[in-house]
Design a protein around this motif. Structure first.
Motif, PDB file in Angstrom:
ATOM      1  N   LYS A   1       0.703  -1.191   0.068  1.00  0.00           N
ATOM      2  CA  LYS A   1       0.029  -0.024  -0.173  1.00  0.00           C
ATOM      3  C   LYS A   1       0.744   1.482   0.000  1.00  0.00           C
ATOM      4  O   LYS A   1       0.463   2.426  -0.425  1.00  0.00           O
ATOM      5  CB  LYS A   1      -0.866   0.052   1.051  1.00  0.00           C
TER       6      LYS A   1
ATOM      7  N   ASN B   1      -4.493   2.833  -6.860  1.00  0.00           N
ATOM      8  CA  ASN B   1      -5.297   2.985  -5.622  1.00  0.00           C
ATOM      9  C   ASN B   1      -4.343   3.028  -4.348  1.00  0.00           C
ATOM     10  O   ASN B   1      -4.985   3.123  -3.414  1.00  0.00           O
ATOM     11  CB  ASN B   1      -6.098   1.510  -5.567  1.00  0.00           C
ATOM     12  N   GLU B   2      -2.880   2.693  -4.720  1.00  0.00           N
ATOM     13  CA  GLU B   2      -2.090   3.090  -3.437  1.00  0.00           C
ATOM     14  C   GLU B   2      -1.481   4.309  -3.440  1.00  0.00           C
ATOM     15  O   GLU B   2      -1.717   5.210  -4.214  1.00  0.00           O
ATOM     16  CB  GLU B   2      -1.134   1.664  -3.546  1.00  0.00           C
TER      17      GLU B   2
END
Ligand code: BGP
Length: 478
Positions: free
Chosen positions: A159, A214-215
């Motif tokens: 992440k 998305n990270e």
């Protein structure tokens, strides 16, 4: 006072490949500039190097087990470029990718968030000899290609990604003070290399946003707030100058895409300027990070420069390059801006680093108010001589240091700064780049010294149990 930390606060610890892994030539790894540099006599304490380090390469399962026992929520580590690409470009070393995959999977299995640093100073040696390292714009694309491999391989598992660790430190020490590789002492070349790294940082962030939308990604910056010695307006101006020179010079580029004008003008005057094309400016603007990693150890204190000294710069002392010393060379930009002095209010560590927990709160506030990005504390900790007595290490001084600093992080959060996590430097003891194995930072002692790496037994220090309680109480026990 009860500290309130967010429920998902990442209580972590950090390391870097060269400082922990060892196995410097195993399973297809190529050499890095640090493997070479540490062979030059007199460059590191007792000529220590990372050939074995603390052998994380073979002990990673044992170390991650200890992390899980402690309750750690995040572990920041770096990937060694020359383990993935032994020549820095070209053929991929599958064994290198497999090693990091095993580490990542082991962390995830234990509910520990991996935070990956893409570059913590160990450039593949081949890129230095073939292209001249970071002074060559070719490195931008090569770095992007190396990172592409990692984003494609690990993008779904990680992440938080860190681009460059302390660009301010490795460019200054490597190209200006000749105390890191590539062992150069030339201020103009430092600014040129630094610009190339800025481009690499921005381009890789752009690629990341395309491949892993998305990270989160951002650089880790070694930040220290600079104070004026007195309230004399000339000293206050010197502190404004110093903050621009030491901090904004990098952070403005990362977050706003341009260099502070005042410093650019000064560099031009001193013939230290470098090429910035119109295309470069576009690249820099387009590579905005999602968060800022902050490494905090200490700040600095300054007074107005003494222009008599500027005229006669050979009088300047070169002291520890980590401590923002002035430059001996004819054109030292600092000497036109500020003069570094000791802060009469602060104690120091055994290595002369000022201890300033309140400065941490100030730093977090300043950085957030200026750039409005969430902050991940990617390093903070105390280097000290630890003593193993009756099988135990009582490192109360480290507990005190970390407790005081974490209290200030809690206060900064209460002030409104979004702090994502705190990675203590470090989890196990490890190699200090220039200071060998006696400058210890870990929660876990490693039984080795500058001369022998035979034992490598892991022993939990008192601070291990303290941090375990802090994590368990989500900061309530601070
Ligand atoms: C930071 C580096 C780390 C670590 C730390 C402590 O600048 O990012 O890699 O080394 O400083 O420094 P030292 O080992 O010199 O005490």
């Amino acid at each position: 006072m009860i500290m309130k930390f967010p429920n998902d606060f990442l209580w972590g610890a950090a390391s870097a490949a060269y400082q922990v892994e060892g196995a410097y030539n195993e399973d297809g790894k190529g050499l890095s500039i640090w493997d070479e540099f540490s062979q030059i006599k007199g460059k590191t304490k007792h000529n220590t190097n990372g050939k074995v380090a603390v052998d994380f390469y073979h002990h990673y399962q044992e170390d991650i087990k200890l992390m899980a026992e402690m309750g750690l929520k995040a572990y920041r580590f770096s990937i060694s470029w020359s383990r993935i690409l032994p020549n820095g470009e070209g053929e991929i070393n599958q064994a290198g990718l497999d090693f990091y995959e095993r580490v990542i999977d082991e962390l995830l299995k234990n509910d520990i968030e991996p935070i990956v640093t893409l570059y913590h100073w160990d450039l593949p040696e081949k890129l230095q000899t073939k292209y001249g390292g970071w002074e060559n714009r070719k490195l931008v694309d090569l770095f992007v290609e190396y990172c592409r491999i990692l984003f494609e391989k690990f993008g779904a598992k990680i992440k938080y990604w860190v681009t460059f660790n302390e660009q301010n430190v490795f460019t200054s020490l490597g190209y200006r003070w000749a105390s890191h590789p590539p062992n150069v002492s030339d201020t103009k070349r430092m600014f040129q290399a630094n610009h190339v790294v800025n481009l690499a940082n921005a381009k890789v962030i752009q690629l990341f946003h395309k491949l892993v939308p998305n990270e989160k990604i951002g650089p880790s910056f070694g930040y220290g707030e600079v104070y004026p010695l007195t309230s004399s307006p000339a000293d206050v101006l010197a502190a404004v100058n110093a903050n621009q020179f030491n901090n904004d010079w990098w952070l403005d580029v990362y977050c706003r895409g341009y260099y502070p004008e005042k410093i650019l003008r000064l560099l031009k005057k001193l013939h230290l300027d470098f090429e910035i094309t119109a295309e470069d400016l576009k690249v820099l603007k387009a590579g905005k990070p999602d968060f800022l990693g902050i490494n905090y150890y200490h700040g600095g204190t300054v007074k107005a420069p003494d222009f008599e000294k500027v005229k006669n710069q050979k009088d300047f002392d070169k002291t520890d390059p980590y401590l923002m010393a002035a430059d001996k060379q004819a054109a030292s930009p600092e000497s036109y801006l500020f003069e570094s002095v000791e802060n009469p209010y602060l104690d120091k560590t055994n290595w002369g680093w000022e201890i300033d927990p309140i400065g941490f709160r100030i730093a977090l506030r300043q950085v957030y108010e200026k750039y409005q990005l969430p902050i991940m504390i990617t390093e903070n900790g105390l280097g000290a001589f630890d003593k193993l007595e009756d099988g135990k290490i009582n490192d109360q001084y480290r507990i005190d240091y970390l407790n005081d600093h974490l209290v200030q992080v809690g206060k900064a959060i209460a002030d409104g700064v979004p702090v994502l996590g705190f990675c203590a430097w470090s989890f196990t003891d490890l190699l200090s780049w220039l200071n060998g194995y006696d400058k210890r930072y870990g929660f876990v002692y490693i039984d080795r010294d500058d001369y022998s790496a035979e034992n490598l037994t892991r022993i939990k220090k008192q601070s291990f149990y303290w941090y375990q309680k802090i994590i368990e109480s989500n900061g309530g026990k601070l």
